[in-house]
Scaffold this motif. Structure first.
Motif, PDB file in Angstrom:
ATOM      1  N   UNK A  54       0.897  -1.147   0.015  1.00 47.18           N
ATOM      2  CA  UNK A  54      -0.055   0.111  -0.008  1.00 47.18           C
ATOM      3  C   UNK A  54       0.723   1.218  -0.005  1.00 47.18           C
ATOM      4  N   UNK A  55       1.809   1.069   0.772  1.00 52.08           N
ATOM      5  CA  UNK A  55       2.687   2.370   0.673  1.00 52.08           C
ATOM      6  C   UNK A  55       3.608   2.530  -0.370  1.00 52.08           C
ATOM      7  N   UNK A 105       4.538   6.277  -2.446  1.00 49.90           N
ATOM      8  CA  UNK A 105       5.652   6.635  -2.994  1.00 49.90           C
ATOM      9  C   UNK A 105       5.247   6.894  -4.586  1.00 49.90           C
ATOM     10  N   UNK A 106       4.406   6.127  -5.062  1.00 52.27           N
ATOM     11  CA  UNK A 106       3.987   6.472  -6.338  1.00 52.27           C
ATOM     12  C   UNK A 106       3.442   7.866  -6.538  1.00 52.27           C
ATOM     13  N   UNK A 130       4.036   1.109  -9.072  1.00 55.54           N
ATOM     14  CA  UNK A 130       2.724   1.678  -8.912  1.00 55.54           C
ATOM     15  C   UNK A 130       2.682   2.905  -9.808  1.00 55.54           C
ATOM     16  N   UNK A 131       4.135   3.604 -10.008  1.00 57.32           N
ATOM     17  CA  UNK A 131       3.996   4.695 -10.948  1.00 57.32           C
ATOM     18  C   UNK A 131       3.894   4.376 -12.523  1.00 57.32           C
ATOM     19  N   UNK A 132       4.899   3.243 -12.569  1.00 56.39           N
ATOM     20  CA  UNK A 132       4.494   2.858 -14.173  1.00 56.39           C
ATOM     21  C   UNK A 132       2.917   2.511 -14.525  1.00 56.39           C
ATOM     22  N   UNK A 159      -3.533   2.381 -15.626  1.00 57.88           N
ATOM     23  CA  UNK A 159      -4.113   1.583 -14.599  1.00 57.88           C
ATOM     24  C   UNK A 159      -4.445   2.211 -13.018  1.00 57.88           C
ATOM     25  N   UNK A 160      -5.226   1.699 -12.389  1.00 56.64           N
ATOM     26  CA  UNK A 160      -5.433   2.387 -10.986  1.00 56.64           C
ATOM     27  C   UNK A 160      -4.913   1.300  -9.618  1.00 56.64           C
ATOM     28  N   UNK A 161      -4.315   1.949  -8.850  1.00 56.16           N
ATOM     29  CA  UNK A 161      -4.069   0.994  -7.838  1.00 56.16           C
ATOM     30  C   UNK A 161      -4.973   0.515  -6.883  1.00 56.16           C
TER      31      UNK A 161
END
Lengths: 503, 328, 215
Positions: free
Chosen positions: A211-212, A217-218, A424-426, A432-434
């Motif tokens: 999650x973090x 971070x993303x 996550x950033x990529x 896409x959504x996290x």
């Protein structure tokens, strides 16, 4: 009824003692402060602070631990709203609309509604526990592996509703999330799956780490894209606390969220985690303008937060009445009770009535304290948001690292948040959504475990899930899931193919 | 230049002698700072509770706080490995148990520690007896009829266990091999869910520690056939021992013990041994352990030598049983 | 993870099949790649039958599902347009990730007293707006805060000081006392750095507000 009032009076008499009041306050305060630390959820908090309670008498110790629990839950919601990082599975939904509200300068309103909604939910749940504790516990016994599996499937259908964008991308993220939940040792055979031979992956990916990385971070990396942007999260515009309009909009979601969360919280096996997701889905379906969701709709915070707190309270029911902890936090409570010489079980009500009713009364007091502690804090948080982003994000980063390290003392956990941040950033850049990924991850483990167990018990018979004679609840849940899914897909199919997959 | 070198040599000499004497002194004055006790299971579980109760008293005897650190994973082996690799200076201890120091070599072929060689045993802490429990309406009312039923219907029964490496797993496999039955094994992610299903009657039976099952037995939600210790437990006086019920070969107790890494100086081991013995003799500590349903080892079984023997015997006992069940 | 950058440029050609959003195509390919890797990684695991599902079954099915979604996205990339997205912040990512790895590698041997400020300052440089003085003040102050709150008050199991230095603590100093002393020193340093008049022209703080003191 008379007995009910008597019991509650006994409870309040105990809970309102000076020492217990002080302990409840301390617990809530400490829990909130640690829960605010990004990545540190209630489990980690309680485990860390368990030793502090040893010198205390049993009732006091449990009151303080419970206070730490709600405090940590609310602290996690605070972080979710302010910095887009969900500390626990139940905060994931709050992130969606809560953080958007913060970006629009309505952070105080979001935090305030979350606090008030939680208080209402806590009050109602406390009454529920007091009045119906024992009968409700038997509800829990009706759920077995097949029912849990179907419940998880239903939960995953909720996840599709969470998605703001295209359904296909949401599906793929859910699937990816479930896939990531399989990393680690297989429950049945102990074989390692997808661990790449890395020892720290043997026990799977930690939720907090994922999650973090994905959210925290993303998000930081994403915010650094546009360096011209000054303050990403605006300071207050207008009201600091919720106003009459906000209350009007939130009243019904709070009510509905409370009911949904309370029911789901009773189920052992962590049913409480579904509460916020179910509430969000419900609100989005019932709203006049569903497109507001994901962009700062207050219902998207009011409902799930109430569900969250209601579930947290009612998850004490299986613990206090049956002695069976429904989730990891309650398992810690079991340990705490055991250390203090109280063996949790069905006899706790009769053998230690002061403990049972004292705890219930202090639940309500704890909720009240949370309100008292947090409402003034909102002013401080909002002022904190005025710090320029170039100083804020390194500070957030440092707190993230400290928070994650303090859970397991593993440097690999810290390194992993960097890795997941990049992933996550990529993913975000690819459209896409996290959020669905995280939900898939949370539900995936439970889903697989229950699927395999149900099929083992039924000796491979797939119809066990929908057999109305042996598993009526499971059949009903799956039916609802199918209907919801059709409802979600139908308008898209009607609108025509082009629009189905567009952002 | 010479002066510098001379000064450096003297300095080096002083420092090293200081450090050497500090070493001896460190042993004399042990402990000088808080000690970490690694518990390789989640906080709140039986091993964790026993560790905290025992270390609470030991802290007072030793004069320094013992801090319990939960390091979870891989059936407890992750935490034990970390403890085994720690510096043998007495500031890192571990609470191992029947699984980590008995069953682990058979369950984990790539295990990176050897329970019999890589540790300096301190002593047994407490054991938790194992009970054989079944769902309320299982068609057998005592152990003998249970065994008879299993002989005919093993393939129709389901046995629950809390995951590979757990106490319920190893003791369950042992039980099945003793009675010669091959039920379908159903895995759960913890004792809580397993008990839940047992009460909901979805699964048939289980073998688990008394701490976990006693409340449900007392409330009548599940039934117990026997307890696998020589004597009945005061917490459950109506449950016969396996000896009384006709299965004396099944004697299992999930023992918990304190270990230090290999190479810990004898002076420190002795201090810890004595502190542990005092804790086990203390009235309040004993009461808390007994309330749990725990069994306090008699004096003959306390101490490092007895523990080493126990570990070797346990490894020898579990290895053949568990290896035989390696293929499901 | 193999990612193929397909540079499709439709130079106004009226072909029947035209790549309308390379973005979505890439997304689809990534999914298919993940699915493929997963299938390779779990090929050794037994999938079992329905009555006793093995460890391999779920990952395999999930990989198939993922591949199908990937193919779906690839198809869509030919059907609908999408906006192109902006630049990739390389600088940002490198410094953020660098800060995280710096923390991870220094926390155990050196403790929070070192890794905290290190991570913060490195991360701060992820933005071109970074100002060293501000970062140092923030780093020192925040580290002091963390040491007092988490190490002292809450007793969290985080190493604060480098393990080698622990043996050289003066007699009678408990760990907590050392933490408080250190935090005091950090705050003092932070205030000193903040108030320090710099003579270099390069400092933007001075240039902007020469008379005001930042406190």
């Amino acid at each position: 009824m008379g007995a009910f009032v008597d019991n509650l009076s006994l409870g309040f008499a105990i809970a309102l003692s000076f020492q217990n009041l002080g302990l409840a306050f301390l617990g809530c305060l400490v829990g909130t402060l640690i829960g605010v630390l990004p990545g540190v959820g209630p489990i980690a908090t309680i485990a860390m602070l368990l030793p502090i309670t040893f010198g205390l008498p049993p009732v006091g110790a449990l009151i303080m631990l419970a206070g730490i629990y709600y405090g940590a839950q609310y602290g996690g919601s605070t972080t979710a709203i302010l910095v887009n990082i969900p500390g626990e599975a139940t905060s994931v939904v709050t992130v969606l609309d809560g953080h958007q509200m913060a970006r629009q300068g309505r952070a105080g309103i979001a935090l305030g509604i979350a606090a008030i909604g939680s208080f209402f939910a806590g009050t109602v749940s406390t009454l529920l526990i007091a009045a119906l504790g024992a009968p409700l516990a038997t509800l829990a016994l009706m759920f077995s592996s097949a029912e849990y599996f179907s419940l998880m499937v239903l939960g995953l259908v909720f996840a599709t509703v969470l998605a703001r964008g295209s359904l296909l991308r949401a599906f793929s993220m859910i699937i990816l999330g479930i896939l990531m939940s399989t990393v680690g040792q297989d429950l049945d055979t102990g074989e390692e799956r997808l661990t790449f031979g890395l020892s720290f992956l043997t026990d799977g990916i930690d939720f907090a780490v994922l999650a973090m990385g994905l959210f925290g971070i993303a998000e930081i990396i994403r915010n650094l894209e546009h360096t011209e942007r000054r303050d990403v999260v605006k300071a207050t515009i207008g009201r600091l606390l919720p106003g009459p309009e906000d209350f009007r909009q939130s009243a019904k979601p709070i009510l509905r969220g409370t009911i949904v969360g309370a029911v789901l919280g009773i189920l052992p096996g962590n049913g409480a985690v579904l509460g916020p997701f179910a509430s969000y889905t419900l609100e989005k379906k019932l709203a006049d303008d569903p497109s507001r969701f994901g962009k700062g709709a207050i219902e998207g915070v009011a409902g799930p937060e109430s569900a969250n707190n209601a579930g947290a309270q009612t998850s004490f029911i299986p613990l206090l009445t049956l002695g069976i902890p429904p989730n990891a936090v309650m398992a810690l409570m079991v340990g705490a009770m055991t250390i203090h010489g109280i063996i949790p079980g069905p006899q706790v009500i009769t053998r230690n009535p002061d403990l049972f009713w004292g705890m219930i009364a202090s639940m309500w007091i704890g909720n009240l304290m949370l309100l008292v502690i947090n409402l003034p804090l909102i002013g401080i948080w909002v002022r904190l948001l005025k710090v320029p982003y170039r100083l804020m994000f390194p500070a957030i980063l440092m707190f993230c690292c400290v928070g994650i390290y303090s859970i397991n003392s593993l440097p690999s956990d810290v390194a992993l948040i960097g890795f997941f941040g990049l992933i996550g950033y990529i993913l975000i850049r690819l459209g896409f959504e996290p959020a669905p990924l995280l939900l898939g991850f949370v539900l995936g483990k439970m889903m697989e475990e229950n699927l395999r167990r149900a099929l083992t018990i039924s000796r491979g018979d797939l119809t066990t899930f929908i057999n109305p004679w042996t598993h009526p609840i499971s059949a009903a849940l799956l039916a609802i899931a199918v209907i919801l899914l059709l409802l979600a897909l139908l308008p898209s199919v009607k609108k025509g193919r082009e629009e189905v997959f567009v952002e | 230049m010479k002066k510098t070198m001379l000064t450096a040599a003297i300095a080096l000499g002083l420092v090293s002698s200081a450090m050497l004497s500090e070493n001896a002194e460190a042993q004399q004055n042990y402990p000088q700072r808080p000690i970490t006790m690694i518990v390789p299971f989640a906080a709140g579980g039986p091993t964790d509770v026993i560790a905290r109760i025992v270390s609470d008293h030991m802290s007072r005897t030793l004069g320094q706080q013992i801090v319990v650190e939960n390091v979870v994973g891989a059936g407890g082996t992750t935490g034990i490995l970390r403890g085994a690799q720690a510096a043998p200076d007495g500031y890192t201890l571990m609470m191992g148990h029947m699984g980590t120091h008995g069953a682990a070599p058979a369950l984990y072929p790539n295990l990176k520690y050897d329970p019999t060689k890589d540790f300096a045993p301190i002593g047994l802490a407490a054991g938790t007896p194992i009970l054989i429990v079944a769902r309320k309406d299982f068609p057998a009312n005592d152990l003998k009829s249970f065994i008879a039923y299993m002989k005919e219907n093993a393939d129709k029964t389901n046995m629950a266990y809390a995951g590979v490496g757990s106490v319920s797993h190893s003791t369950g496999i042992l039980f099945n091999s003793v009675i010669g039955a091959k039920p379908t094994m159903v895995a759960y992610s913890g004792t809580g869910p397993a008990l839940n299903d047992l009460m909901a009657r979805s699964v048939d039976y289980m073998t688990d520690q008394i701490v976990n099952v006693a409340p449900q037995i007392q409330a009548g939600n599940i039934k117990a056939y026997a307890i696998a210790t020589p004597e009945r437990s005061p917490a459950l006086p109506d449950v016969p021992t396996t000896r009384e019920a006709g299965l004396p070969e099944y004697q299992v107790s999930a023992w918990n013990a304190v270990f230090a890494p290999k190479g810990t100086p004898q002076a420190i081991v002795d201090k810890l041994d004595s502190a542990l013995k005092q804790a086990l003799n203390d009235g309040d500590t004993r009461k808390r352990l007994l309330d749990l349903g725990g069994v306090i080892p008699p004096v003959a079984e306390q101490g490092p030598a007895a523990l080493q023997k126990l570990v070797e015997a346990e490894v020898a006992r579990w290895t053949p049983v568990l290896k035989a069940q390696a293929t499901k | 993870m193999p990612r193929r950058r397909i540079a499709f440029k439709a130079y106004g050609l009226r072909t029947p099949v035209r790549l309308r959003s390379p973005h979505t195509l890439l997304a689809g390919c990534v999914l298919i790649a993940i699915a493929a890797i997963t299938l390779v990684l779990v090929s050794g695991l037994n999938a079992g039958q329905l009555r006793s599902i093995g460890p391999g079954m779920m990952p395999r099915w999930l990989a198939f599902g993922l591949a199908i979604c990937g193919i779906g996205l690839v198809i869509t990339s030919f059907l609908s347009d999408e906006e192109e997205v902006g630049a990739i912040p390389f600088r940002g990512s490198i410094f953020i990730l660098g800060a995280i790895f710096a923390f991870a590698s220094t926390i155990r041997p050196f403790g929070l007293a070192v890794s905290g400020p290190l991570a913060l300052v490195v991360a701060g440089y992820a933005t071109p707006e970074a100002r060293l003085r501000e970062l140092i003040v923030l780093a020192l102050a925040l580290t002091a805060f963390c040491i007092v709150l988490f190490g002292d008050f809450l007793n969290l199991p985080i190493p604060i000081f480098p393990s080698q230095l622990l043996d050289y603590l003066p007699e009678g100093w408990s760990l907590k006392f050392a933490m408080r002393v250190h935090s005091g020193l950090l705050i003092a340093f932070a205030v000193a750095v903040a108030l320090l008049p710099l003579h270099r022209e390069a400092d933007p703080l001075l240039r902007a507000v020469p008379q005001k003191r930042k406190d």
